[in-house]
Design an enzyme around this catalytic site. Structure first.
Site, PDB file in Angstrom:
ATOM      1  N   ASP A  66       0.395  -0.856  -0.041  1.00  0.00           N
ATOM      2  CA  ASP A  66       0.125   0.040  -0.014  1.00  0.00           C
ATOM      3  C   ASP A  66       0.348   0.864  -0.193  1.00  0.00           C
ATOM      4  O   ASP A  66      -0.004   2.862  -0.395  1.00  0.00           O
ATOM      5  CB  ASP A  66      -0.763  -0.104   1.124  1.00  0.00           C
ATOM      6  N   TYR A  87     -10.629  -0.481   2.722  1.00  0.00           N
ATOM      7  CA  TYR A  87      -9.986  -0.597   4.104  1.00  0.00           C
ATOM      8  C   TYR A  87      -9.334   1.247   4.633  1.00  0.00           C
ATOM      9  O   TYR A  87      -9.010   1.801   4.060  1.00  0.00           O
ATOM     10  CB  TYR A  87      -8.384  -0.991   4.223  1.00  0.00           C
TER      11      TYR A  87
HETATM   12 CU   LIG Z   1      -8.666  -7.116   7.158  1.00  0.00          CU
END
Ligand SMILES: [Cu+2]
Ligand SMILES: *[C@@H]1O[C@H](CO)[C@@H](O)[C@H](O)[C@H]1NC(C)=O
Ligand SMILES: *[C@@H]1O[C@H](CO)[C@@H](O)[C@H](O)[C@H]1NC(C)=O
Ligand SMILES: *[C@@H]1O[C@H](CO)[C@@H](O)[C@H](O)[C@H]1NC(C)=O
Ligand SMILES: CC(=O)N[C@H]1CO[C@H](CO)[C@@H](O)[C@@H]1O
Length: 674
Positions: free
Chosen positions: A322, A410
């Protein structure tokens, strides 16, 4: 009940005033005017005509550590003027399908050096390219037909981008894969994938290069996926009465530009489009020595690794890095006052440059606040006395620096917590929406195959995955020259048979000589891991140091020779120690998109350099194996983890022995500001 609610409301109006002074610091992030200067300087050479140059990364070219340290020491020396090191920016650009590294001198507005990068991998993917590519399917006929075939309204379809990784191919291109979702009837788009569609887009060509639809899975229903409060239907609950930490005299910290001081701590909070928040020059005041003592030169999260465990055609490539692929700083979001951070928080904005080099502001990107969670700093009740009782308690307040990065579905909450006792706690919170896959199942009884996850709702599978975080921690324990010590706790037999005991444990300490000695998998043997300054000792003769108090250890479960694990090899150990090297900043390498794992810490450290009595960097890998459960749907309650750096023979004695506690509050006596 009424009173509590009243008190809570009052606290909402206590606002923090922060100092307007903005003294410059050599590690300050680039300002909007500096971004503009970088842009105009680079565009002078690479004319703003076609072919266009795109800015994939613009950030501070960190001054040499020696210069920063001499600036800091002269700042405290009144007889000498503190001179800031030359300010430079590092640009990573794409031009004619090549990656360029351009260094810009900001005072001279000139290019200092230009280098063409010829290794594997590509720079960070900008938001602009992701947005551009995510819009392509809506002008692509086969995709429009796929949507129609499913009976969906195209105006409720949204596409999101995913990096594609590297799976052994000889030649890699800059590509993204798109996944599309349906939004009608729910804000939770990630819960409703249009499963079975593969869209591959080329970033340099800016067009769709591959398309495939194996239309056989329905879009999961909208019902029970909503998370927006105003769209929820009864029953509601649980109901909270309110919560508050009230500071009638305002907060106890000072902000000067990006420098923070609070009780016995001072440090700098920086920002980088790739790393997100960066903590530098954290020093703690020693009452006995009457001086600040440095603990951490620089700390930040160097890389993330989030591999999903579904090996099928539409999912196998989902093995995200990420930071290097999406920019953990680029992904930072504005914090919601009174929710992401408490009412007593102060906020800092952050700026990055978009692909045209134009500064983009993230308002309220970083919050700083004092936290009192009802904890005890230390206490003792003396119950042994005959006719009196001594009771001494100090309450525990800490200083928090918080950011949130939202990478697609997320949300990562990143906390740096400073305690007056000298501890620094690193916290992460995982929340947001799981990586969800649409399937045909509605009950576990129907499942006769491996579905690579947990059935969470009708037609909805939460895929198994990991989250690994690698912290870069350039500790300078009272100076740069440090060593790494492993203190193993070992069982020893008691030989004297006249004694009732058969065994005990003792501490066997070993100083790591080279990098190989400092690669550690935690949780196998009890040990204390310390960074010490071997040349500084306490009056009692102990080496002054800080120890790592790890969180629960997670180890990678993928095979070593699996392509994602080759790229994510920085997770092969929980702890690594390397000698400080300015160019070794990124655990997965500098160019991570489609990288081949040839520039990771696992490769650098095969040189097995000496690390004893050197300026060393501690890398700590924290991990979660995530087996989704139904409570994680439709939005996941925060899952927390963390670790601590704790002074160990750093002070002569308890540094908070004489700490004062805040006075009890007189209620109610707040003035509200509207
Ligand atoms: Cu997770
Ligand atoms: C302060 O700077 C002066 C001039 O460079 C130097 O002689 C002196 O040693 C410095 N003092 C400290 C405490 O570093
Ligand atoms: C699709 O959605 C748009 C916007 O909500 C609406 O105007 C349009 O009528 C819808 N089309 C169909 C076929 O339902
Ligand atoms: C610093 O690290 C880079 C990348 O690993 C390496 O090429 C270089 O030789 C290192 N420099 C020193 C002085 O070790
Ligand atoms: C310390 C303080 O601000 N005290 C004030 C509390 O409220 C009363 C009534 O408004 C004031 O008279 C006090 O000065």
């Amino acid at each position: 009940m009424k009173l509590l609610v009243f008190l809570f409301l009052i606290t909402l109006f206590i606002s923090c005033t922060t100092s307007a002074s903005t003294n410059k610091h050599p590690l300050d992030p680039l300002t909007p005017s500096e971004f503009k200067l970088v842009r105009s300087t680079v565009q002078k050479t690479y004319k703003a005509s076609s072919p266009t140059l795109t800015f994939q990364y613009i950030g501070l070219d960190e001054p040499d550590k020696a210069l920063v340290l001499s600036w800091e020491s002269s700042k405290t020396n009144k007889t000498k003027a503190a001179t800031l090191p030359p300010r430079r920016a590092l640009v990573i650009a794409r031009f004619k399908k090549q990656s360029l590294e351009i260094t810009v001198d900001l005072s001279k507005a000139s290019i200092v050096s230009t280098k063409v990068y010829t290794g594997h991998g590509f720079p960070m993917i900008t938001f602009d390219e992701q947005d551009f590519v995510a819009a392509l399917p809506f002008k692509y006929k086969p995709f429009m037909e796929s949507v129609q075939k499913r009976g969906l309204n195209i105006s409720d379809v949204v596409c999101s981008t995913a990096s594609v990784g590297w799976y052994g191919e000889i030649k890699s291109k800059r590509r993204l894969k798109l996944q599309c979702f349906y939004m009608k009837g729910s804000s939770n788009l990630f819960a409703r994938p249009l499963e079975g569609i593969t869209v591959v887009a080329d970033l340099d060509e800016r067009k769709i290069v591959q398309y495939f639809d194996n239309f056989n899975i329905p879009v999961p229903k909208a019902e029970d996926t909503e998370y927006v409060a105003t769209k929820q239907k009864p029953p509601f609950g649980p109901t909270l009465m309110g919560a508050a930490f009230v500071q009638p005299n305002g907060p106890g910290f000072k902000i000067d530009g990006h420098s923070i001081s609070w009780t016995n701590w001072k440090f700098h909070v920086g920002y980088d489009i790739r790393a997100g928040p960066m903590i530098s020059l954290a020093s703690i005041y020693d009452l006995q020595q009457k001086r600040y003592r440095r603990v951490l030169y620089r700390g930040y999260i160097s890389e993330f690794f989030v591999p999903y465990m579904d090996p099928t055609a539409n999912w196998y490539f989902k093995t995200f890095l990420d930071s290097g692929e999406f920019g953990f700083g680029q992904s930072m979001v504005s914090l919601e006052p009174f929710a992401d951070c408490p009412p007593n928080a102060a906020f800092l904005d952050a700026y990055f440059a978009n692909e045209d080099g134009v500064p983009v502001k993230i308002p309220n990107a970083i919050c700083i606040f004092e936290k009192y969670a009802g904890d005890i700093m230390w206490r003792h009740t003396e119950t042994e006395l005959h006719d009196e009782e001594i009771r001494e308690v100090r309450l525990d307040v800490s200083l928090m620096v918080r950011t949130v990065s939202t990478v697609g579905n997320y949300d990562y909450i990143i906390d740096w917590e400073f305690k007056p006792s000298g501890s620094i706690k690193m916290g992460v919170g995982l929340t947001g929406i799981l990586g969800l896959k649409a399937g045909t199942y509605t009950h576990t009884d129907e499942i006769k195959e491996d579905i690579y996850g947990t059935l969470l709702a009708d037609n909805t599978i939460g895929i198994y995955h990991d989250h690994f975080f690698t912290y870069y921690l350039d500790l300078d324990i009272d100076g740069e020259v440090n060593s790494f010590v492993k203190s193993k706790l070992e069982t020893v037999k008691v030989k004297d048979e006249n004694i009732g005991r058969k065994s005990r444990w003792t501490v066997v300490s070993e100083t790591a000589k080279t990098e190989a000695d400092a690669r550690i998998n935690l949780g196998l043997k009890p040990s204390e891991l310390l960074v010490v300054n071997p040349n500084r000792k306490t009056k009692q003769g102990n080496k002054i140091g800080y120890r790592l108090l790890p969180g629960p250890a997670a180890h990678p479960l993928l095979l070593d020779d699996d392509y994602p694990q080759i790229r994510g090899a920085f997770t092969n150990y929980n702890v690594w120690v390397t000698p400080y090297n300015k160019s070794e900043k990124w655990a997965a390498g500098s160019y991570v998109d489609r990288s081949r794992g040839d520039d990771t810490i696992a490769v650098w450290s095969t040189r097995d350099r000496e690390i004893e009595e050197k300026d060393i960097v501690l890398w700590y890998v924290m991990g979660f194996h995530h087996v989704p459960s139904q409570e994680d749907f439709p939005v996941m309650p925060t899952l927390s983890g963390g670790f601590e750096l704790r002074p160990t023979n750093f002070f002569e004695s308890n540094p908070v022995l004489k700490a004062s506690s805040p006075k009890p509050l007189q209620w109610p006596n707040c003035t509200s500001q509207h």
